[in-house]
Design a protein around this motif. Sequence first.
Motif, PDB file in Angstrom:
ATOM      1  N   PRO A  87       0.809  -1.216   0.000  1.00 30.04           N
ATOM      2  CA  PRO A  87       0.000   0.000   0.000  1.00 30.04           C
ATOM      3  C   PRO A  87       0.845   1.271   0.000  1.00 30.04           C
ATOM      4  O   PRO A  87       1.925   1.315   0.595  1.00 30.04           O
ATOM      5  N   ALA A  88       0.326   2.270  -0.705  1.00 36.88           N
ATOM      6  CA  ALA A  88       0.956   3.584  -0.754  1.00 36.88           C
ATOM      7  C   ALA A  88      -0.146   4.614  -0.993  1.00 36.88           C
ATOM      8  O   ALA A  88      -1.285   4.265  -1.305  1.00 36.88           O
ATOM      9  N   CYS A  89       0.211   5.868  -0.828  1.00 32.96           N
ATOM     10  CA  CYS A  89      -0.726   6.974  -0.974  1.00 32.96           C
ATOM     11  C   CYS A  89      -0.132   7.979  -1.961  1.00 32.96           C
ATOM     12  O   CYS A  89       1.071   8.240  -1.920  1.00 32.96           O
ATOM     13  N   MET A 139      -4.370   0.902  -8.819  1.00 34.55           N
ATOM     14  CA  MET A 139      -5.285   1.500  -7.862  1.00 34.55           C
ATOM     15  C   MET A 139      -5.705   0.432  -6.848  1.00 34.55           C
ATOM     16  O   MET A 139      -5.900  -0.726  -7.206  1.00 34.55           O
ATOM     17  N   MET A 140      -5.850   0.840  -5.603  1.00 32.93           N
ATOM     18  CA  MET A 140      -6.301  -0.070  -4.558  1.00 32.93           C
ATOM     19  C   MET A 140      -7.822  -0.203  -4.641  1.00 32.93           C
ATOM     20  O   MET A 140      -8.515   0.764  -4.977  1.00 32.93           O
ATOM     21  N   LYS A 141      -8.344  -1.371  -4.324  1.00 33.41           N
ATOM     22  CA  LYS A 141      -9.798  -1.564  -4.279  1.00 33.41           C
ATOM     23  C   LYS A 141     -10.365  -0.696  -3.167  1.00 33.41           C
ATOM     24  O   LYS A 141      -9.759  -0.585  -2.091  1.00 33.41           O
ATOM     25  N   PRO A 142     -11.535  -0.070  -3.393  1.00 34.20           N
ATOM     26  CA  PRO A 142     -12.117   0.815  -2.379  1.00 34.20           C
ATOM     27  C   PRO A 142     -12.223   0.185  -0.988  1.00 34.20           C
ATOM     28  O   PRO A 142     -11.888   0.825   0.010  1.00 34.20           O
ATOM     29  N   ALA A 143     -12.654  -1.066  -0.903  1.00 35.86           N
ATOM     30  CA  ALA A 143     -12.799  -1.711   0.411  1.00 35.86           C
ATOM     31  C   ALA A 143     -11.447  -1.822   1.117  1.00 35.86           C
ATOM     32  O   ALA A 143     -11.355  -1.640   2.339  1.00 35.86           O
ATOM     33  N   ASP A 144     -10.390  -2.115   0.359  1.00 32.84           N
ATOM     34  CA  ASP A 144      -9.045  -2.208   0.940  1.00 32.84           C
ATOM     35  C   ASP A 144      -8.559  -0.832   1.379  1.00 32.84           C
ATOM     36  O   ASP A 144      -7.947  -0.695   2.440  1.00 32.84           O
ATOM     37  N   ALA A 145      -8.837   0.194   0.572  1.00 36.14           N
ATOM     38  CA  ALA A 145      -8.448   1.565   0.931  1.00 36.14           C
ATOM     39  C   ALA A 145      -9.121   1.982   2.239  1.00 36.14           C
ATOM     40  O   ALA A 145      -8.490   2.589   3.108  1.00 36.14           O
ATOM     41  N   GLU A 146     -10.390   1.642   2.385  1.00 38.53           N
ATOM     42  CA  GLU A 146     -11.123   1.994   3.608  1.00 38.53           C
ATOM     43  C   GLU A 146     -10.558   1.241   4.815  1.00 38.53           C
ATOM     44  O   GLU A 146     -10.389   1.809   5.892  1.00 38.53           O
ATOM     45  N   ARG A 147     -10.240  -0.025   4.628  1.00 41.12           N
ATOM     46  CA  ARG A 147      -9.717  -0.835   5.732  1.00 41.12           C
ATOM     47  C   ARG A 147      -8.348  -0.315   6.182  1.00 41.12           C
ATOM     48  O   ARG A 147      -8.080  -0.173   7.379  1.00 41.12           O
ATOM     49  N   ILE A 148      -7.477  -0.003   5.240  1.00 37.87           N
ATOM     50  CA  ILE A 148      -6.113   0.430   5.567  1.00 37.87           C
ATOM     51  C   ILE A 148      -6.085   1.840   6.163  1.00 37.87           C
ATOM     52  O   ILE A 148      -5.331   2.111   7.086  1.00 37.87           O
TER      53      ILE A 148
END
Length: 156
Positions: free
Chosen positions: A59-61, A86-95
């Motif tokens: 993961p990165a931003c 791109m990260m999946k939305p659910a993974d972005a929210e979790r992280i």
Amino acid sequence: MSKTTRATQALQQAGVSFTVHTYEYDPHAERIGLQAAEAMGADPSSVLKTLMVLVDDKPACVILPSDQEVNLKKLAAALGGKAAQMMKPADAERITGYHVGGISPFGQKKRVPTVLEQSGLAHAEVFMNGGQRGLQVKLDPRAAVSMLDAKVAAVI
């Protein structure tokens, strides 16, 4: 709407000067960052969007102007990787601990490598997500780079 979020608390704890701005969030907008700029009457290049990505599956931003698109090859290279997606939305929210549309680079649950598109430094102040849909913080982009220990690179 609460104007106190993990993002605003993190900025306060770091001693970063910022102001809080709210706008009417449109969950149906095609491009959330552009909708925020329009709703606030701000130059889209000064409203920076926060995207969560995977660089070599880590993961990165990335933070970039709302009127631009990230170049994933340049982003991967900026972080010393081979490939980015791109990260999946659910993974972005979790992280991050934030909801999509309200993801802030500040106060994320897990600290990840962060890149700020160099054109973001063209402004004395920029808007970034404040950790909630419809909430933006306005601050010096250099203070954000310092606080986030972000890398500044050309990624568009």
